[in-house]
Design a protein around this motif. Structure first.
Motif, PDB file in Angstrom:
ATOM      1  N   GLY A 146       5.160   4.374  -2.255  1.00 23.61           N
ATOM      2  CA  GLY A 146       6.091   4.681  -2.857  1.00 23.61           C
ATOM      3  C   GLY A 146       6.315   5.517  -3.916  1.00 23.61           C
ATOM      4  O   GLY A 146       7.398   5.992  -4.301  1.00 23.61           O
ATOM      5  N   ARG A 147       5.250   6.147  -4.363  1.00 20.62           N
ATOM      6  CA  ARG A 147       5.015   6.987  -5.577  1.00 20.62           C
ATOM      7  C   ARG A 147       4.357   8.183  -5.256  1.00 20.62           C
ATOM      8  O   ARG A 147       4.493   9.133  -6.079  1.00 20.62           O
ATOM      9  CB  ARG A 147       4.253   6.078  -6.739  1.00 20.62           C
ATOM     10  CG  ARG A 147       4.682   4.970  -6.953  1.00 20.62           C
ATOM     11  CD  ARG A 147       3.779   4.201  -8.112  1.00 20.62           C
ATOM     12  NE  ARG A 147       4.396   3.058  -8.795  1.00 20.62           N
ATOM     13  CZ  ARG A 147       4.654   1.786  -8.032  1.00 20.62           C
ATOM     14  NH1 ARG A 147       4.101   1.736  -6.633  1.00 20.62           N
ATOM     15  NH2 ARG A 147       4.995   0.814  -8.518  1.00 20.62           N
ATOM     16  N   GLN A 196      10.731   4.320   0.843  1.00 16.34           N
ATOM     17  CA  GLN A 196      10.228   4.345  -0.453  1.00 16.34           C
ATOM     18  C   GLN A 196      10.321   3.448  -1.599  1.00 16.34           C
ATOM     19  O   GLN A 196       9.441   3.083  -2.283  1.00 16.34           O
ATOM     20  CB  GLN A 196      10.616   5.902  -0.903  1.00 16.34           C
ATOM     21  CG  GLN A 196      10.087   6.323  -2.402  1.00 16.34           C
ATOM     22  CD  GLN A 196      10.395   7.447  -2.750  1.00 16.34           C
ATOM     23  OE1 GLN A 196      11.419   8.140  -2.307  1.00 16.34           O
ATOM     24  NE2 GLN A 196       9.949   8.109  -3.925  1.00 16.34           N
ATOM     25  N   ALA A 213       7.534   1.210  -3.379  1.00 12.31           N
ATOM     26  CA  ALA A 213       7.433   1.361  -4.643  1.00 12.31           C
ATOM     27  C   ALA A 213       7.458  -0.141  -5.517  1.00 12.31           C
ATOM     28  O   ALA A 213       6.916  -0.371  -6.401  1.00 12.31           O
ATOM     29  CB  ALA A 213       8.320   2.288  -5.274  1.00 12.31           C
ATOM     30  N   GLY A 260       2.945  -2.335  -5.575  1.00 12.17           N
ATOM     31  CA  GLY A 260       2.263  -1.881  -6.828  1.00 12.17           C
ATOM     32  C   GLY A 260       1.646  -2.611  -7.340  1.00 12.17           C
ATOM     33  O   GLY A 260       1.051  -3.940  -7.062  1.00 12.17           O
TER      34      GLY A 260
END
Length: 309
Positions: A17-18, A28, A32, A36
């Motif tokens: 997502g980054r 996305q 993210a 994470g």
């Protein structure tokens, strides 16, 4: 159809997502927020809940209308024919929950002695009601199904997913990651318009490190019950699932031919396997189910050996 970027870092990557390749991806925000440094606490809660579930099988398809939910239902029926096998079927096709209809459960929740079913369709006031939800609400419902349903002691949990590679698929894989999914069964039909989306589904599985049990080619020919002549209703113009599986080094579990009784039984909410025991389609189903069981048993043995070592 929402497609995973070619250079997707994977849902479990620190860059999920980054990364630059994530820009513009419809998943996305989900990646993210969920993959994470601060994982959703529900992952561990679901892991604990799933300790009583031996095998977890996802049923996927690249395209709608290829018989994925029909296969999921008959996989559940076939496994549950053994009264000593506890089977559960979870329908996470939030916007198109067809499992209640196929299982003959519209208007009621269901639990036989060894076959349980859960679907968002049970929560609707009418089967004609539309579910108009954005991704986060769908993901919340999937989390609730996995974490809050009392599944009990289950040998096989079959998860019927919507077509494609979108939020629901990432959510199921993410939430069940710590609980170890046995693998995915991917459903297709012989024609290229279906196969091209299945290739993306296979790519998705590899990106998110989801084992592939194999591919099932549905609607694979039609054997006339009168003249016994076989016709190709959906011609495999590019070699069908057999060639695709060979090229991508994925097992072909089998081919299920068309049988008009399959659709009739689904509309009635009855098991085709019981009503047409001698049909070539039933024989194909049973062979495929046996292969799936063998894969799951092997997977379990490998995990036990890994733990003991």
């Amino acid at each position: 159809m929402e497609e995973v970027p070619h250079d997707c870092p994977g849902a479990d990557s620190a860059q999920a997502g980054r990364g630059a390749s994530c820009q513009g991806c419809p998943n996305q925000r989900l990646c993210a927020s969920g993959a994470g440094a601060t994982p959703d606490p529900a992952i561990e809660e679901i892991k604990e809940k799933m300790k009583t579930v031996k095998h977890k099988i996802l049923v996927l398809s690249g395209k709608g209308g290829v018989g994925k939910s029909t296969f999921s239902a008959h996989l559940a029926h076939g496994l549950a024919e053994d009264e000593n096998t506890q089977t559960a079927l979870l329908d996470v096709d939030i916007c198109g929950p067809s499992i209640p209809k196929i299982m003959g459960l519209e208007g009621e929740q269901y639990m036989e002695d060894n076959l349980g079913v859960m679907s968002v369709g049970f929560l609707l006031s009418s089967p004609d009601d539309a579910v108009i939800w954005r991704g986060p609400k769908k993901n919340g419902m999937i989390k609730q199904f996995l974490r809050d349903v009392d599944w009990g002691e289950v040998d096989y949990l079959i998860v019927d997913t919507p077509p494609g590679t979108s939020d629901e698929h990432l959510s199921v894989v993410q939430y069940l990651a710590a609980a170890h999914i046995d693998g995915a069964v991917i459903i297709t039909t012989p024609q290229e318009v279906s196969l091209q989306d299945v290739r993306k589904e296979i790519s998705f599985c590899r990106k998110v490190k989801l084992p592939i049990i194999g591919v099932v080619e549905n609607m694979s020919g039609f054997l006339c019950p009168k003249c016994k002549k076989e016709s190709q209703i959906f011609p495999p113009t590019t070699g069908g699932a057999e060639l695709m599986c060979k090229d991508l080094e994925v097992p072909l579990l089998g081919r299920v031919p068309l049988d008009p009784l399959i659709g009739k039984n689904c509309d009635k909410g009855q098991s085709f396997l019981i009503d047409a025991p001698d049909s070539p389609a039933t024989l194909a189903y049973r062979s495929i189910i046996q292969k799936i069981q063998e894969f799951c048993n092997l997977h379990q043995s490998e995990e036990e050996n890994l733990i003991s070592s």
